[in-house]
Design an enzyme around this catalytic site. Sequence first.
Site, PDB file in Angstrom:
ATOM      1  CG  ASP A 265      28.079  22.744  12.660  1.00 42.97           C
ATOM      2  OD1 ASP A 265      28.222  23.796  13.021  1.00 42.97           O
ATOM      3  OD2 ASP A 265      29.059  21.949  12.368  1.00 42.97           O
TER       4      ASP A 265
ATOM      5  CG  HIS B  69      31.755  25.259  12.507  1.00 43.60           C
ATOM      6  ND1 HIS B  69      31.123  24.146  12.738  1.00 43.60           N
ATOM      7  CD2 HIS B  69      33.067  25.070  12.929  1.00 43.60           C
ATOM      8  CE1 HIS B  69      32.048  23.143  13.090  1.00 43.60           C
ATOM      9  NE2 HIS B  69      32.967  23.796  13.147  1.00 43.60           N
TER      10      HIS B  69
ATOM     11  CB  SER C 277      35.126  21.657  12.767  1.00 40.26           C
ATOM     12  OG  SER C 277      34.456  21.605  14.157  1.00 40.26           O
TER      13      SER C 277
END
Length: 494
Positions: free
Chosen positions: A182, A214, A376
Amino acid sequence: MKGFLSLTLLPLLVAASPVAVNSIHNDAAPILSSMTSKDIPDSYIVVFKKHVDPSSASAHQSWLQEVHTAHTGRMELKKRSLFGFDFEAFMGLKHTFHIAGSLLGYAGHFHEDVIEQIRRHPDVDYIEKDSEVRTMSEGSVEKNAPWGLARISHRESLSFGNFNKYLYAEEGGEGVDAYVIDTGANVKHVDFEGRANWGKTIPQGDADEDGNGHGTHCSGTIAGKKFGVAKKANVYAVKVLRSNGSGTMSDVVKGVEWAAEAHIKKSKKGDKKFKGSVANMSLGGGSSRTLDLAVNAAVDAGIHFAVAAGNDNADACNYSPAAAEKAITVGASTLADERAYFSNYGKCTDIFAPGLNILSTWVGSDHATNTISGTSMASPHIAGLLAYYVSLAPAKDSAYAVADVTPKQLKAALISVATEGTLTDIPSDTPNLLAWNGGGSANYTKILADGGYKAHNAETTVEDRIGIIIDSAEKAFHKELGAIYSEIKDAVSV
């Protein structure tokens, strides 16, 4: 994002799939280009044929360097001899790939003349235009408890009484490594209790930190003490996306390779406390044969892999790595047990998990949190659940030790014990399955033996379910108010 690039002098053959194929010679390797993501100019991924071994690949790459250097020299001479002539400097070879003895290839930045020579090399199977990938989150903020954990530990729809009650085995995740491919991770966050590690930074020149948040959010959902599904798993940050949340397909493939190699190395050490590895990729782009093959190769190496279905409200089969058949592709569900409005769907989607308004760890401080949405956020629920189930196997030095569960077996098990039929707005070609963690049981064998569950409220509407939650909240409020009134009354009587 839509768009693709083709070589201007080549005819374009468009198949029914979301991949365009460019070819001018029957004996030349095809150039694949996604029609659902933005290509990166003059950047390519080259994959060798199956018969090519590492030695032959190395010889090919030496040949490539000579071809690239010679072409660059010719362009320099042309620049000097022709007034006003200019050309872009091409970087050449960027990455080499060899994933679990399966996927062999390389990536780089090449002039089209060099690519034409590569296409004609007998060892090359195909060439793929490198393309952009991005995180699969949708921005929104809401300060509330992580309802997603509660949802995967209960069969029936949540009510006020169990809204934030997560049932789990305390040893969940112990002995398992989770590779989060990521934007990186805030490894010093207190919720990781020192179990988060920096694994590898793939983008050239990028810092060993999560400048986006994220990856940290996903890591917290997998293994955080408060926010995680598998609260004792180890996290390894594999940074493939930059701080803006985007990156290249070739960097992502390289990140998958790094995770696979790290897992293989750990497995060979013979550590009896090590139970296995999982990986999460909450990112995606257009269809990429190379990325799908890379993920499948990592699964073959023994990694249990979860990937996001995507946020385009479209068929997940048109996106990568969502289309990787050996991974577990995860769609997003809501608190009201409906498919999230953005979630991709279709036969490539294996299961759903909470993905709307998910609270988890963040960047900026070692206590930071944030609430965001997307597939996600759904995928790390499954990655955490994979780590959770892997950890429930008896230790290797135990008298009850059994053979490691394979990714194929665990994928089948995860699907077999899921809650069926509880979600609404699920297309007919999409599995109506919501993830379940066994309701707090630490007995993996019993969880499997109990099998799946068909929801009693499968036919109720979203409005009905919201009404049930509100009614439950009102009843609980009046009950609490009554208890307070009784206490005051008793105090006055005394």
